[in-house]
Design a protein around this motif. Structure first.
Motif, PDB file in Angstrom:
ATOM      1  N   GLY A   1      36.064  40.328  44.144  1.00  0.00           N
ATOM      2  CA  GLY A   1      37.279  39.981  43.412  1.00  0.00           C
ATOM      3  C   GLY A   1      38.157  41.188  43.170  1.00  0.00           C
ATOM      4  O   GLY A   1      39.382  41.121  43.315  1.00  0.00           O
TER       5      GLY A   1
ATOM      6  N   LEU B   1      42.018  41.982  44.595  1.00  0.00           N
ATOM      7  CA  LEU B   1      43.130  42.288  43.689  1.00  0.00           C
ATOM      8  C   LEU B   1      43.813  43.602  44.046  1.00  0.00           C
ATOM      9  O   LEU B   1      45.048  43.674  44.099  1.00  0.00           O
ATOM     10  CB  LEU B   1      42.623  42.328  42.244  1.00  0.00           C
ATOM     11  CG  LEU B   1      42.329  40.978  41.580  1.00  0.00           C
ATOM     12  CD1 LEU B   1      41.640  41.182  40.248  1.00  0.00           C
ATOM     13  CD2 LEU B   1      43.609  40.174  41.405  1.00  0.00           C
TER      14      LEU B   1
ATOM     15  N   LYS C   1      45.246  34.496  37.058  1.00  0.00           N
ATOM     16  CA  LYS C   1      45.439  34.070  38.443  1.00  0.00           C
ATOM     17  C   LYS C   1      46.676  33.190  38.584  1.00  0.00           C
ATOM     18  O   LYS C   1      47.466  33.359  39.521  1.00  0.00           O
ATOM     19  CB  LYS C   1      44.200  33.325  38.941  1.00  0.00           C
ATOM     20  CG  LYS C   1      44.275  32.920  40.408  1.00  0.00           C
ATOM     21  CD  LYS C   1      42.957  32.336  40.890  1.00  0.00           C
ATOM     22  CE  LYS C   1      43.038  31.927  42.355  1.00  0.00           C
ATOM     23  NZ  LYS C   1      41.735  31.443  42.874  1.00  0.00           N
TER      24      LYS C   1
ATOM     25  N   CYS D   1      49.931  34.292  40.806  1.00  0.00           N
ATOM     26  CA  CYS D   1      50.369  33.431  41.915  1.00  0.00           C
ATOM     27  C   CYS D   1      51.821  32.991  41.721  1.00  0.00           C
ATOM     28  O   CYS D   1      52.605  32.978  42.683  1.00  0.00           O
ATOM     29  CB  CYS D   1      49.456  32.211  42.031  1.00  0.00           C
ATOM     30  SG  CYS D   1      47.837  32.558  42.756  1.00  0.00           S
TER      31      CYS D   1
ATOM     32  N   ALA E   1      43.760  42.152  34.920  1.00  0.00           N
ATOM     33  CA  ALA E   1      42.872  41.343  35.757  1.00  0.00           C
ATOM     34  C   ALA E   1      41.751  42.185  36.353  1.00  0.00           C
ATOM     35  O   ALA E   1      40.583  41.767  36.363  1.00  0.00           O
ATOM     36  CB  ALA E   1      43.673  40.656  36.863  1.00  0.00           C
TER      37      ALA E   1
ATOM     38  N   GLN F   1      37.767  41.972  35.608  1.00  0.00           N
ATOM     39  CA  GLN F   1      36.918  41.710  36.764  1.00  0.00           C
ATOM     40  C   GLN F   1      35.782  42.716  36.884  1.00  0.00           C
ATOM     41  O   GLN F   1      34.715  42.391  37.419  1.00  0.00           O
ATOM     42  CB  GLN F   1      37.777  41.754  38.041  1.00  0.00           C
ATOM     43  CG  GLN F   1      37.102  41.245  39.299  1.00  0.00           C
ATOM     44  CD  GLN F   1      37.049  39.727  39.351  1.00  0.00           C
ATOM     45  OE1 GLN F   1      37.841  39.052  38.714  1.00  0.00           O
ATOM     46  NE2 GLN F   1      36.109  39.178  40.108  1.00  0.00           N
TER      47      GLN F   1
ATOM     48  N   VAL G   1      45.532  36.971  46.243  1.00  0.00           N
ATOM     49  CA  VAL G   1      45.302  36.603  44.844  1.00  0.00           C
ATOM     50  C   VAL G   1      44.780  35.168  44.754  1.00  0.00           C
ATOM     51  O   VAL G   1      43.901  34.859  43.937  1.00  0.00           O
ATOM     52  CB  VAL G   1      46.607  36.760  44.029  1.00  0.00           C
ATOM     53  CG1 VAL G   1      46.448  36.131  42.639  1.00  0.00           C
ATOM     54  CG2 VAL G   1      46.971  38.224  43.889  1.00  0.00           C
ATOM     55  N   PHE G   2      45.302  34.308  45.597  1.00  0.00           N
ATOM     56  CA  PHE G   2      44.852  32.914  45.604  1.00  0.00           C
ATOM     57  C   PHE G   2      43.369  32.816  45.958  1.00  0.00           C
ATOM     58  O   PHE G   2      42.660  31.929  45.474  1.00  0.00           O
ATOM     59  CB  PHE G   2      45.687  32.110  46.609  1.00  0.00           C
ATOM     60  CG  PHE G   2      45.340  30.645  46.647  1.00  0.00           C
ATOM     61  CD1 PHE G   2      45.776  29.790  45.658  1.00  0.00           C
ATOM     62  CD2 PHE G   2      44.552  30.132  47.677  1.00  0.00           C
ATOM     63  CE1 PHE G   2      45.450  28.436  45.681  1.00  0.00           C
ATOM     64  CE2 PHE G   2      44.220  28.788  47.715  1.00  0.00           C
ATOM     65  CZ  PHE G   2      44.663  27.936  46.712  1.00  0.00           C
TER      66      PHE G   2
ATOM     67  N   TYR H   1      40.986  35.090  45.272  1.00  0.00           N
ATOM     68  CA  TYR H   1      40.039  35.750  44.374  1.00  0.00           C
ATOM     69  C   TYR H   1      39.577  34.803  43.258  1.00  0.00           C
ATOM     70  O   TYR H   1      40.337  33.961  42.778  1.00  0.00           O
ATOM     71  CB  TYR H   1      40.661  37.040  43.811  1.00  0.00           C
ATOM     72  CG  TYR H   1      41.055  37.048  42.362  1.00  0.00           C
ATOM     73  CD1 TYR H   1      40.199  37.554  41.391  1.00  0.00           C
ATOM     74  CD2 TYR H   1      42.311  36.590  41.942  1.00  0.00           C
ATOM     75  CE1 TYR H   1      40.565  37.586  40.057  1.00  0.00           C
ATOM     76  CE2 TYR H   1      42.685  36.629  40.615  1.00  0.00           C
ATOM     77  CZ  TYR H   1      41.808  37.123  39.671  1.00  0.00           C
ATOM     78  OH  TYR H   1      42.178  37.150  38.347  1.00  0.00           O
ATOM     79  N   SER H   2      38.307  34.928  42.891  1.00  0.00           N
ATOM     80  CA  SER H   2      37.725  34.095  41.835  1.00  0.00           C
ATOM     81  C   SER H   2      37.815  34.839  40.507  1.00  0.00           C
ATOM     82  O   SER H   2      37.286  35.947  40.370  1.00  0.00           O
ATOM     83  CB  SER H   2      36.259  33.777  42.151  1.00  0.00           C
ATOM     84  OG  SER H   2      36.155  33.042  43.352  1.00  0.00           O
ATOM     85  N   GLU H   3      38.444  34.225  39.540  1.00  0.00           N
ATOM     86  CA  GLU H   3      38.639  34.870  38.243  1.00  0.00           C
ATOM     87  C   GLU H   3      37.300  35.116  37.535  1.00  0.00           C
ATOM     88  O   GLU H   3      36.397  34.283  37.588  1.00  0.00           O
ATOM     89  CB  GLU H   3      39.513  33.998  37.346  1.00  0.00           C
ATOM     90  CG  GLU H   3      40.941  33.846  37.830  1.00  0.00           C
ATOM     91  CD  GLU H   3      41.724  32.891  36.954  1.00  0.00           C
ATOM     92  OE1 GLU H   3      42.545  33.355  36.148  1.00  0.00           O
ATOM     93  OE2 GLU H   3      41.506  31.683  37.081  1.00  0.00           O
TER      94      GLU H   3
END
Length: 466
Positions: A233, A237, A312, A316, A365, A369, A428-429, A431-433
């Motif tokens: 992640g 980012l 996220k 986005c 973020a 992360q 960004v879409f 990546y898992s928050e």
């Protein structure tokens, strides 16, 4: 003091001194940005008074991303080893020296023997770009509560945009009214004042931490680097920031070439006699971007604190708007859309404002992360990737790939900026928050809630049931 504990239940608190700490960091950040681009609004005067060449005018601001490339890891280690106080105070005084040393460069033709002082000054100013961009998320974590962190980071980060707006006005006004030497004197005096403010009060941390996450030990520097390389992640980012933000910031450097050389309406005039003078000035376009980036960045930071765990979605949305704006700008300058000056002004401005606004959200973020890795290390790598993207543009410009002689090449870079923003959006879409730091702080809330229920139950003799 603000945040005095109520009974034995409150273990963490905030202090009013946090506003002073954030203010001086923000002032340093703003002033560093002014020093970074000092001669950009007054290129003609710089050539006349100091004999600076086009290559030197490109190289002086390029020292900042060069310093990031060389010194990011040493600086992040330095902050973790010696603390916020030493890192901040030393940076403030180095900035003051960098500003002051430029005053001693004589006018041409004698300047040729002393121009090295100008380069040393800008190298020092370029170095301070590291603390100016890396310290805000550290200050937020160490001094501010979880409900204030994103907003305070946004204030520190957006201070650079604020410095760009105020600096543009100040540099242009002082140079035109009193001369370039007076302008440099004023800048030096301001930098010394900021350094004194740091020396008066800038502790590494408050007596009591503002949250449970702030008091936890951070991962060692060496171990942090290995963990960052394995954090998918985080890698998504920082790559998105390097491609999207870095290239977009570099793209701003060719704005004057694109609009002034490829259209008949735009120029770099600063004088205002009508709305048309404003809307067709690339100088005022840069000023407008800085103003709106400052305002919107802080608004989004405040919003993110009120509605946490939405990074996220915010990123986005901002990157989508920047991509659409850059695309419409690119189509317009190639004749597929309106070449009206208002359209070009607005689309370029919106694209860059959205990119700048996403910057503090990226910061928070990556910190969330990678917790418990030190904020300076994770945010330092983020700013490094961003500056690599900016440096690529500077190197291409210094090499003469695009210049006043080759406006079509600069024009083509609009597609690069559009593509970079789109790639950043896709990354960004993907990546898992993960809100590791907020999860730790939420546990404290749950514990306090349970303790309060237990206290009320004992006092009233009635069980409190969820």
């Amino acid at each position: 003091m603000e945040g005095e504990p109520r009974g034995e239940q409150q273990q963490h608190k905030t202090y009013k001194g946090r506003y002073y700490v954030l203010t001086v960091v923000s002032l340093m950040s703003a002033l560093q940005n002014v020093g970074w681009f000092t001669f950009s609004p007054i290129a003609a005067e710089a050539k006349e008074w100091y004999g600076l060449t086009d290559i030197e005018l490109t190289l002086l601001p390029a020292y900042s991303p060069i310093c990031f490339l060389i010194l990011t890891f040493p600086f992040t280690w330095f902050v973790q080893k010696f603390g916020l106080r030493i890192a901040g105070i030393s940076a403030a005084w180095l900035l003051a020296i960098g500003f002051t040393i430029r005053v001693f460069v004589p006018y041409v033709p004698e300047a040729s023997n002393w121009i090295w002082l100008m380069h040393i000054g800008h190298i020092l100013i370029g170095y301070v770009g590291l603390p100016a961009m890396i310290l805000p998320p550290i200050v937020s974590s160490v001094w501010f509560s979880p409900k204030e962190r994103t907003f305070s980071t946004a204030i520190g980060v957006c201070a650079q945009s604020f410095g760009g707006a105020v600096g543009f006005l100040l540099i242009s006004f002082l140079t035109l009214q009193y001369g370039i030497r007076t302008m440099l004197y004023v800048m030096a005096e301001l930098s010394i004042a900021v350094a004194i403010l740091f020396s008066i009060y800038f502790p590494s941390q408050p007596p009591t931490p503002p949250s449970i996450s702030a008091e936890k030990d951070r991962t060692t520097f060496k171990e942090s680097l290995f963990k960052l390389l394995r954090n998918k992640g985080f890698l998504l980012l920082v790559t998105a920031a390097g491609i999207g933000l870095g290239i977009a910031f570099g793209f701003q450097s060719v704005l004057s070439i694109i609009l002034n050389k490829n259209t008949s309406d735009f120029d770099e005039t600063v004088d205002l006699h009508s709305f048309n003078d404003f809307i067709t000035s690339t100088s005022w376009l840069g000023f407008t971007m800085s103003v709106f980036s400052t305002i919107l960045g802080q608004f989004v930071g405040f919003f993110a604190d009120r509605f946490q765990r939405k990074f996220k979605i915010l990123l986005c949305l901002l990157l989508f708007l920047s991509t659409v704006s850059f695309l419409w700008f690119s189509l317009s300058i190639y004749g597929y859309g309106s070449q009206n000056s208002i359209n070009l002004f607005v689309t370029f401005c919106v694209g860059n404002v959205m990119i700048s606004t996403s910057f503090p959200i990226f910061y928070e973020a990556v910190v969330e992360q990678t917790y418990p890795i030190a904020e300076g290390t994770s945010s330092g790598v983020l700013t490094l990737t961003l500056n690599i993207g900016t440096l690529i543009f500077s190197i291409i410009g210094i090499a003469g790939v695009f210049s006043d002689k080759y406006p079509e090449r600069a024009k083509a870079m609009s597609w690069v900026a559009t593509g970079a923003s789109l790639v950043a959006l896709l990354l960004v879409f993907l990546y898992s928050e993960d809100y590791k730091r907020l999860t730790v702080d939420d546990k404290e809330k749950d514990n306090q809630s349970e303790s309060k229920k237990h206290f009320l139950s004992k006092k009233t003799g009635v069980a409190i049931i969820n």
